[in-house]
Design a protein around this motif. Structure first.
Motif, mmCIF file in Angstrom:
data_model
loop_
_atom_site.group_PDB
_atom_site.id
_atom_site.type_symbol
_atom_site.label_atom_id
_atom_site.label_comp_id
_atom_site.label_asym_id
_atom_site.label_seq_id
_atom_site.Cartn_x
_atom_site.Cartn_y
_atom_site.Cartn_z
ATOM 1 N N LYS A 1 65.216 13.213 -65.311
ATOM 2 C CA LYS A 1 64.853 12.427 -64.130
ATOM 3 C C LYS A 1 63.653 11.526 -64.408
ATOM 4 C CE LYS A 1 66.140 14.934 -59.966
ATOM 5 N NZ LYS A 1 65.614 15.894 -59.001
ATOM 6 N N SER A 2 62.633 12.103 -65.102
ATOM 7 C CA SER A 2 61.415 11.307 -65.288
ATOM 8 C C SER A 2 61.670 10.076 -66.131
ATOM 9 C CB SER A 2 60.285 12.136 -65.884
ATOM 10 O OG SER A 2 60.739 13.348 -66.361
ATOM 11 N N LEU A 3 62.663 10.127 -66.987
ATOM 12 C CA LEU A 3 62.976 8.937 -67.776
ATOM 13 C C LEU A 3 63.463 7.823 -66.861
ATOM 14 C CD1 LEU A 3 63.194 7.572 -70.486
ATOM 15 C CD2 LEU A 3 65.498 8.492 -70.722
ATOM 16 N N TRP A 4 64.360 8.211 -65.935
ATOM 17 C CA TRP A 4 64.874 7.215 -64.990
ATOM 18 C C TRP A 4 63.778 6.685 -64.089
ATOM 19 C CZ3 TRP A 4 69.085 4.782 -65.867
ATOM 20 C CH2 TRP A 4 70.097 5.402 -66.647
ATOM 21 N N ALA B 1 60.023 14.518 -58.635
ATOM 22 C CA ALA B 1 60.611 13.232 -58.989
ATOM 23 C C ALA B 1 61.625 12.779 -57.957
ATOM 24 C CB ALA B 1 61.255 13.307 -60.369
ATOM 25 N N SER B 2 61.116 12.343 -56.806
ATOM 26 C CA SER B 2 62.044 11.886 -55.787
ATOM 27 C C SER B 2 61.464 10.669 -55.087
ATOM 28 C CB SER B 2 62.290 12.992 -54.762
ATOM 29 O OG SER B 2 61.104 13.218 -54.051
ATOM 30 N N VAL B 3 62.327 9.920 -54.443
ATOM 31 C CA VAL B 3 61.895 8.663 -53.838
ATOM 32 C C VAL B 3 60.850 8.863 -52.734
ATOM 33 C CG1 VAL B 3 62.635 6.617 -52.584
ATOM 34 C CG2 VAL B 3 64.003 7.490 -54.492
ATOM 35 N N PRO B 4 61.078 9.779 -51.767
ATOM 36 C CA PRO B 4 60.058 9.949 -50.722
ATOM 37 C C PRO B 4 58.705 10.340 -51.310
ATOM 38 C CG PRO B 4 61.857 11.544 -50.476
ATOM 39 C CD PRO B 4 62.262 10.600 -51.540
ATOM 40 N N MET B 5 58.757 11.156 -52.365
ATOM 41 C CA MET B 5 57.520 11.575 -53.027
ATOM 42 C C MET B 5 56.767 10.373 -53.572
ATOM 43 S SD MET B 5 55.830 14.202 -54.039
ATOM 44 C CE MET B 5 56.962 15.570 -54.110
ATOM 45 N N THR C 1 52.865 3.308 -60.436
ATOM 46 C CA THR C 1 52.837 3.686 -61.841
ATOM 47 C C THR C 1 52.134 5.019 -62.035
ATOM 48 O OG1 THR C 1 52.628 1.321 -62.261
ATOM 49 C CG2 THR C 1 52.350 2.781 -64.129
ATOM 50 N N ALA C 2 51.015 5.192 -61.327
ATOM 51 C CA ALA C 2 50.286 6.451 -61.449
ATOM 52 C C ALA C 2 51.165 7.612 -61.007
ATOM 53 C CB ALA C 2 49.006 6.390 -60.605
ATOM 54 N N VAL C 3 51.890 7.434 -59.920
ATOM 55 C CA VAL C 3 52.742 8.514 -59.427
ATOM 56 C C VAL C 3 53.840 8.852 -60.429
ATOM 57 C CG1 VAL C 3 54.239 9.262 -57.568
ATOM 58 C CG2 VAL C 3 52.407 7.665 -57.092
ATOM 59 N N SER C 4 54.476 7.809 -60.938
ATOM 60 C CA SER C 4 55.602 8.065 -61.834
ATOM 61 C C SER C 4 55.124 8.681 -63.146
ATOM 62 C CB SER C 4 56.361 6.771 -62.101
ATOM 63 O OG SER C 4 55.567 5.915 -62.883
#
Lengths: 263, 369, 371
Positions: free
Chosen positions: B143-146, B57-61, B197-200
């Motif tokens: 984190k995943s909620l955010w 759960a990170s931005v670059p990811m 969306t798929a990634v998150s």
């Protein structure tokens, strides 16, 4: 049921898609040995009429007789040329192979086409002037050539009555001439041809029998009785005027050089 | 309910709603299966990036995975562009290849990548509360909620801002192009959001079930309404409902949460297919029956008018002959006659049918249309 | 290394079993996949494969047996149900096929996962069984698995051979098929059922997630090499079998390498190569053809140019090779290629830095102008 000499008889045929009528109570009598056009505006149900006659779309009411018997008993007498756009021409097969398909019923389940059938298919290709293209992959043929292959496939069935869905759509002049020559030959050999046609210019030149269709059957009979400005106006509504070179509505003689003008 | 459970449900609801919002356009644009392709392919981006950043759960990811999703769309279009394969086959070629590379990387470097293969397909909602966002020692929740919330809000803003363009490009792409909205641009914007969306959602529900959340709720909504705003809203509600109910079921049977969510979404669709007013199978069956009889009665009247001249007296017709001519079965003919009688279109006297004036005007109206 | 593998292939029991199993599976899916791809049903395979998962789980839950035939039967039933659901929903509601496929594949799969998590908690089941059906594990293939695959596969292939021309006709032109009086709907269901069989026999080896690639990829590759159905299907089956064996052996030899993804990667390589270098259809052949056509057209333009200027006042200048690039706005390399083409084809002769049309070239130019 006795033979009444009719190639095709349609009684009270009604077809509806999702409760919306496409054909309303059609009555049609087509004698043997005529070359008939089905003419009408877009959405008139021309293709649907053919498909309903062949049992490809279900009828809400009415019945179809081929040579005086229900269609299901007469499939062997019927040849069909679908619209060219209805198949994927990138299918891996060649012209000869497509024509051979017309013989599959005759060959029977499980058995393979043999030399005799191959020769019949070649002959049929020859009739439509496509013998040189027998080995061509079908996507490498022009639109007109593809149409002729479809025609050859129907010819090889050696049917008594042929249904053709827009065989002249998007073909070149050579193909149009070749097709009409074949159709006349067939008619002269006593076959019946029922052709969905969209070009009013050529109707009276090509055909000897006519059905005017716009959801209902407007007229049906010999071309001289049916191809009148009155019937055409009824078929196309007020949207189309059918006038001659010198600007008058056609009488029975001046039809062939008339022009179609959309108003 | 423990706070962990509440957090799980919250994440599930947010992710499902966000999926449905964007999925609505996939369903309407007949591109539902692009979600399948994208959700599988983003795995490759995630895995590759994992080598560098070591957390999911990170931005670059998210950026890397989104890029892979867009790459998938591009590759599919490239393949179709060669005209050597059709679109369905192109989709079926591209995503298995990218996904396979991802899976093999995970298997080969299991020691370095703490991604379980099951998680790839299923996600792991149950672990959501353990990976928390803390800023300056302050616990802000999972984190995943955010992540889910941010993506959901981006989706919402996108839909609100470009509602007009999306609608136009969806229902009339040629008009959209004529008006100067590039359909390609809108297409890629949409596909980018599908990828994001798929990634998150990936970590939460896995790659296969993302497809269900993107497609099933909008498909249900599609059967319930004709209006796009209503469809969007209903889709989001159904998705959120599937998430909540799914969690409850999973809790009850102690089974996979995301699997239960997809199952519930599917069940809701199945029920909708059956009972939706107007478009449901049952109401359509009832309506068709009613219409069939009305329609047949109209056919009958038109028939009577058309054949009037063939008969001795206008408007009369022998009943027996009727059955033969129209090829109807006996009970159906009776029902039709009964209906026509009820409507006062026909009267029967001495075994003959007489068209009433009401009947004549119906016939005239029917043949007009 | 290669010798060792060959030796093992012949004499190592496990490897031989694996190779036979994947060969049978690749052959079957390659053959049936050809029809699926030609009927534009590539993604139906994906839905069927995913839909099969709950069938496997239910078969195990209800009987407690791991008999491959039983599991395959359960998978086939569920997959078939999924296919039927797709057809039904598409026909009866306004939901389009793509959405129906997406829903079936993920909902059935989700339900399958629910069942699998329940199975996992049972004392009899181990986690290994689960992963095997997701991504496939060829190394766990047993003789009876191979027998099941080969048995069901040969039934499916035999039916395809027997009904060859009917399936071909159906795939090419369903409306015409129906007009001839064939029972089109029954043929359609039969062909779909055979596809279901081809899919479920591969689940254990390739896994539900990637099984659809076994249908699509060999067929898509084979299509590029031929324009006839018979060689295409044969080639597709061969690709499927060869790549299947190759992938299975690789995955059995290398630790931590799931079979499904390995096979899919090999297969994708075959597709890529086919798309690029296949004669006639391939990208390279297409490019080369287009380039040749461009040169040919340019040569025509050049002959016309030469014809127009050969008798003019500045003929010397206009026909000079060094000036051609400038007149016709061609880059140097292209101009050279066109010049070479025009000379080797006898349209013009090169004399001291000038191009002069031959009689044949003049005739060609005139003909081109009248077109």
């Amino acid at each position: 049921m006795t033979d009444n000499g009719l190639a095709l008889e349609i009684r009270d045929l009604t077809v509806a898609y999702q409760e919306k009528p496409v054909l309303w109570d059609i009555d049609l009598q087509v004698p043997k040995g005529v070359l008939m056009a089905i003419v009408g505006p877009n959405g008139a149900g021309k293709s649907t009429l053919i498909k309903a006659a062949l049992g490809l779309v279900p009828a809400a009411a009415g019945q179809v007789l081929i040579h005086s018997r229900p269609y299901l008993q007469q499939r062997g007498l019927v040849g069909y040329v679908p619209q060219r756009g209805s198949v994927d021409w990138d299918f891996p097969t060649n012209a000869l192979d497509v024509v051979l398909m017309g013989l599959y019923r005759q060959i029977g389940w499980i058995r393979r086409p043999r030399r005799r059938e191959r020769e019949m298919a070649m002959e049929s290709l020859n009739t439509v002037g496509m013998a040189d293209y027998a080995d061509r992959q079908i996507s490498q043929l022009s639109g007109g050539q593809q149409q002729r292959v479809f025609l050859a496939r129907a010819l090889v069935q050696d049917a008594q009555i042929y249904f053709m869905d827009e065989p002249f759509a998007g073909v070149d002049a050579t193909t149009e001439r070749a097709i009409i020559a074949v159709l006349r030959q067939l008619r002269d050999a006593g076959k019946t041809l029922i052709v969905v046609h969209h070009d009013l210019h050529t109707v009276s030149e090509y055909f000897d029998w006519l059905t005017l269709l716009n959801v209902r059957c407007i007229a049906n009979g010999p071309i001289d009785d049916t191809f009148t400005s009155d019937n055409l106006r009824q078929t196309y509504g007020g949207r189309v005027a059918f006038i001659t070179e010198d600007g008058e509505l056609p009488d029975d003689r001046s039809r062939t050089d008339s022009k179609l003008i959309a108003a | 309910m423990s706070s962990a459970q509440i957090e799980i449900i919250l994440v599930a609801v947010v992710v499902a709603a966000s999926c449905s919002l964007i999925g609505t356009f996939l369903v309407l644009r007949k591109m539902a299966l692009m979600s399948d392709a994208i959700s599988h392919a983003v795995l490759l981006g995630i895995v590759v990036m994992f080598f560098f950043v070591r957390s999911t759960a990170s931005v670059p990811m998210v950026l890397a995975a989104t890029a892979t999703g867009v790459l998938t769309v591009y590759l599919v279009e490239l393949l179709v562009g060669t005209r050597l394969v059709k679109e369905d086959a192109a989709i079926g070629l591209v995503f298995p290849a990218l996904f396979s590379i991802g899976v093999i990387l995970i298997s080969r470097h299991a020691a370095n990548i703490h991604l379980d293969i099951d998680v790839v397909l299923l996600g792991e909602l149950a672990f959501v509360p353990f990976d928390r966002l803390t800023i300056a020692g302050l616990d802000l929740g999972p984190k995943s909620l955010w992540l889910g919330l941010s993506v959901g809000i981006i989706n919402l803003i996108f839909v609100l801002l470009f509602y007009k363009e999306l609608k136009l490009a969806t229902f009339d792409p040629s008009l959209a192009a004529a008006l100067g909205f590039s359909p390609t641009l809108i297409h890629y914007a949409l596909m980018t959001l599908v990828s994001v969306t798929a990634v998150s959602s990936f970590e939460v529900v896995g790659s296969v079930l993302v497809v269900g959340l993107m497609i099933a709720p909008p498909a249900s909504a599609y059967l319930l309404t004709d209006r796009l705003p209503v469809m969007l809203g209903l889709g989001v509600l159904i998705a959120a409902g599937s998430a909540g109910l799914g969690y409850a079921t999973a809790y009850l049977f102690d089974s996979s949460i995301s699997g239960s969510m997809a199952t519930v979404a599917g069940l809701i669709l199945a029920v909708t297919v059956l009972v939706a007013p107007e478009r449901g199978l049952i109401s359509r069956w009832l309506r068709r029956r009613r219409q069939r009889i009305r329609f047949a009665a109209e056919t009958l009247i038109v028939h009577l008018v058309n054949h009037a001249d063939a008969l001795e007296v206008a408007g009369k017709h022998p009943v027996g002959q009727l059955k033969k001519q129209l090829k109807w079965r006996e009970p159906f003919t009776q029902e039709v006659l009964h209906f026509a009688g009820q409507q006062k279109w026909l009267v029967e006297r001495n075994g003959r049918l007489h068209l009433t004036s009401a009947g004549s005007s119906v016939a005239a109206r029917v043949t007009e249309r | 290394m290669l010798g060792n593998i060959l030796y093992d292939l012949l004499f190592d029991y496990t490897l031989r079993t694996v190779a036979l199993g994947t060969a049978a599976l690749g052959l079957t899916s390659g053959i049936l996949g050809s029809f699926a791809v030609l009927r534009k049903q590539s993604l139906l395979g994906d839905a069927i494969a995913h839909a099969a998962l709950p069938g496997v789980a239910l078969a195990f839950l209800l009987t407690g047996s791991r008999d491959p035939l039983l599991l395959v039967l359960g998978a086939a039933l569920a997959g078939w149900l999924g296919a039927l659901f797709v057809m039904g929903v598409t026909r009866q509601t306004r939901i389009k096929q793509d959405a129906a496929l997406g829903v079936v594949l993920s909902v059935f799969f989700g339900f399958g996962m629910v069942l699998l998590t329940i199975i996992q908690r049972m004392p009899t089941a181990s986690k290994a069984g689960l992963d095997r059906f997701l991504f496939g594990q060829a190394a766990t293939l047993l003789a009876r698995d191979v027998l099941t695959t080969a048995g069901l596969g040969s039934i499916a292939v035999t039916i395809v051979i027997l009904l060859w021309k009917e399936f071909k006709l159906l795939s090419f032109d369903p409306a015409y098929t129906q007009s001839m009086g064939y029972p089109v709907q029954r043929l359609d269901v039969l062909l779909t059922t055979l596809t279901v069989i081809a899919i479920v026999v591969g689940l254990q080896t390739v896994g539900v997630v990637l099984m659809s690639a076994m249908l699509v990829a060999p067929a898509a590759a084979a299509r590029q090499w031929t324009n006839r159905l018979e060689p295409m299907v044969l080639l597709s089956g061969t690709f499927g079998a060869l790549v299947g064996v190759l992938g299975a052996i690789t995955s059995a030899q290398v630790a931590q390498l799931p079979t499904g993804p390995t096979i899919v990667l090999y297969m994708s390589g075959v597709v890529l190569v086919s798309l690029m270098i296949a004669p006639e259809r391939g990208v390279v052949a297409q490019l080369r053809r287009r380039r040749r056509q461009r040169v040919q057209f340019a040569a025509e333009v050049l002959t016309i140019h030469l014809l127009n200027h050969e008798s003019g006042t500045n003929a010397e200048f206009e026909t000079a090779i060094v000036h051609l690039q400038q007149h016709l706005q061609w880059d140097k390399e292209f101009a050279q290629r066109v010049t070479r083409w025009i000379v080797t084809n006898g349209l013009a002769e090169r004399t001291d830095g000038h191009l002069r049309l031959t009689a044949y070239g003049r005739e060609t130019a005139r003909r081109a102008m009248t077109h």
